[in-house]
Design a protein around this motif. Structure first.
Motif, PDB file in Angstrom:
ATOM      1  N   ASN A  52     -12.618  -1.695  27.161  1.00  0.00           N
ATOM      2  CA  ASN A  52     -11.349  -1.064  27.521  1.00  0.00           C
ATOM      3  C   ASN A  52     -11.536   0.194  28.359  1.00  0.00           C
ATOM      4  O   ASN A  52     -10.630   1.003  28.474  1.00  0.00           O
ATOM      5  N   GLY A 159     -11.281  -0.733   7.674  1.00  0.00           N
ATOM      6  CA  GLY A 159     -10.260  -1.636   8.217  1.00  0.00           C
ATOM      7  C   GLY A 159      -9.874  -1.275   9.637  1.00  0.00           C
ATOM      8  O   GLY A 159      -8.890  -1.774  10.166  1.00  0.00           O
ATOM      9  N   ASP A 161     -11.138  -0.353  13.919  1.00  0.00           N
ATOM     10  CA  ASP A 161     -11.895  -1.034  14.967  1.00  0.00           C
ATOM     11  C   ASP A 161     -13.403  -0.955  14.744  1.00  0.00           C
ATOM     12  O   ASP A 161     -14.134  -1.884  15.060  1.00  0.00           O
ATOM     13  N   THR A 162     -13.865   0.181  14.223  1.00  0.00           N
ATOM     14  CA  THR A 162     -15.304   0.305  13.983  1.00  0.00           C
ATOM     15  C   THR A 162     -15.762  -0.747  12.982  1.00  0.00           C
ATOM     16  O   THR A 162     -16.786  -1.404  13.183  1.00  0.00           O
ATOM     17  N   ARG A 182      -9.561  -1.498   1.646  1.00  0.00           N
ATOM     18  CA  ARG A 182      -8.826  -1.008   0.476  1.00  0.00           C
ATOM     19  C   ARG A 182      -7.350  -1.402   0.474  1.00  0.00           C
ATOM     20  O   ARG A 182      -6.668  -1.197  -0.518  1.00  0.00           O
ATOM     21  N   ARG A 183      -6.845  -1.916   1.598  1.00  0.00           N
ATOM     22  CA  ARG A 183      -5.435  -2.323   1.657  1.00  0.00           C
ATOM     23  C   ARG A 183      -5.336  -3.815   1.982  1.00  0.00           C
ATOM     24  O   ARG A 183      -6.364  -4.500   2.035  1.00  0.00           O
ATOM     25  N   ARG A 187      -6.046  -1.730  10.049  1.00  0.00           N
ATOM     26  CA  ARG A 187      -5.578  -0.694  10.971  1.00  0.00           C
ATOM     27  C   ARG A 187      -6.075  -1.025  12.399  1.00  0.00           C
ATOM     28  O   ARG A 187      -5.541  -0.522  13.371  1.00  0.00           O
ATOM     29  N   GLN A 292     -10.545   7.691  21.971  1.00  0.00           N
ATOM     30  CA  GLN A 292     -11.044   6.661  22.879  1.00  0.00           C
ATOM     31  C   GLN A 292     -11.981   7.290  23.906  1.00  0.00           C
ATOM     32  O   GLN A 292     -11.851   8.471  24.235  1.00  0.00           O
TER      33      GLN A 292
END
Ligand code: NAP
Length: 331
Positions: A52, A159, A161-162, A182-183, A187, A292
């Motif tokens: 990106n 959760g 991008d990493t 955990r969810r 994300r 970013q």
């Protein structure tokens, strides 16, 4: 005496260096020291494919992007010191920048672009096993290819991008990758999350929290809890990769610059000026929101332009004779 000292070696630092050099400010960059096998260059040094960053339609690896940015800075005669900065004295002008080994340097302005580093979960045995090479890591790209992790069941926590990127990377070497979040939703960006969900080697364990890492000299298992029911169980794994975000690198500032609520460097709204006039911030050290490569580069440009204007308004300009670019590149 320096016009501009830039601290860091990620996209923010190199972009600031390019702009400052082209404004005839002859910036001096403290690029930091290698961390183990990872060279200075910030978080992109441990990133595989960057898809990106505009201008690279085929994608580019993080290290190559950094190498190219540094080469561009060197082309304009930027001087680079391969050391960490130990401390900054901002009480008197000019400021004093003290590196780890060489002599302190005085400068009219400073651009802090020191980025951020990976966070740990904070559960028993996690850091002990990470420090002892016992199968716990915060960087799959640095460690995932080691023989220790091959053909094992590996766990990734996070959760964002990493976590997606680390999970996909580890599928090259692992028997299976368990992604613990955990969810019940990620994300991460949709495209990255979908790649993970589509990968047959990955099993996502939703609503799962690590309570303890188990193992004496090397990791043997994780004790995990269901975040909804609270039920605990053991998961046998051969490695744990923690990918839960980052902490800004501000320790060396000794509390002289104001921080925002998230602990990142505070800057004036819409600007890169910090709480001390003449000190500017750029990149992830001040950004807990976008984080970013391209936004870091943009803020590096802004910081350099602000430093240039600060110097011009005060009539400050040191004439610094720099070696021709070829000699600088050799250094
Ligand atoms: P992030 O987006 O802040 O995500 C951190 C993740 O870790 C979240 O899912 C969070 O859970 C979880 N987490 C945080 N603390 C935790 C804890 N104590 N225990 C368990 N889980 C925890 O961080 P990131 O993934 O490092 O990404 C940072 C930025 O870099 C983002 O803007 C991302 O887009 C960007 N990035 C881009 C690329 C790429 O484009 N190639 C690659 C990597 C990163 P919750 O969701 O419940 O909060």
């Amino acid at each position: 005496m320096e016009n501009v000292v830039i601290i860091g070696s990620g996209p923010a630092a190199w972009t600031a260096a390019i702009y400052a050099a082209r404004a005839s400010l002859a910036p001096l960059v403290f690029e930091g020291e290698p961390q183990g096998i990872v060279l200075p260059g910030g978080q992109l040094m441990t990133t595989t494919e960057v898809e990106n960053y505009p201008g690279f339609p085929e994608g580019v690896t993080g290290p190559e992007l950094m190498e190219r940015m540094k080469a561009q800075a060197l082309r304009f005669g930027v001087r680079v010191v391969p050391e960490d900065v130990k401390s900054l004295a901002l009480g008197d002008r000019p400021f004093t920048v003290t590196p780890n080994y060489s002599a302190p340097v005085q400068s009219h302005t400073v651009i802090v672009a020191t980025g951020a580093y990976a966070k740990w979960i904070g559960v028993p045995n996690e850091e002990r096993l990470a420090q002892g090479g016992g199968g716990v890591s915060a960087c799959a790209v640095c460690d995932g290819a080691l023989p220790f992790y091959r053909n094992k069941v590996l766990a990734v926590v996070g959760g964002g991008d990493t976590a997606m990127e680390e999970t996909l990377y580890l599928t090259k070497f692992a028997k299976q990758v368990l992604l613990l979040h955990r969810r019940d939703s990620f994300r991460a960006s949709k495209v990255m999350a979908q790649r993970v969900l589509d990968c047959p080697k990955v099993r996502v364990l939703w609503n799962t929290r690590v309570v303890e890492v188990l193992g004496e000299h090397a990791i043997r298992a994780l004790r995990v809890a269901d975040t909804v029911s609270g039920a605990e169980r053991e998961l046998e794994v051969g490695g744990l990769f923690v990918a839960i975000g980052h902490t800004p690198s501000t320790g060396f500032l000794g509390g002289q610059l104001r921080l925002n609520d998230a602990g990142y460097l505070w800057v004036k709204p819409g600007r890169m000026a910090t709480s001390v006039e003449g000190v500017f911030a750029a990149g992830d050290v001040t950004d807990d929101y976008y984080r970013q490569a391209v936004t870091a580069a943009g803020s590096g440009c802004q910081a350099a332009l602000e430093a240039e204007r600060f110097l011009a308004h005060r009539g400050l300009h040191e004439t610094i004779v720099v070696a021709p670019p070829a000699a600088a590149a050799a250094h």
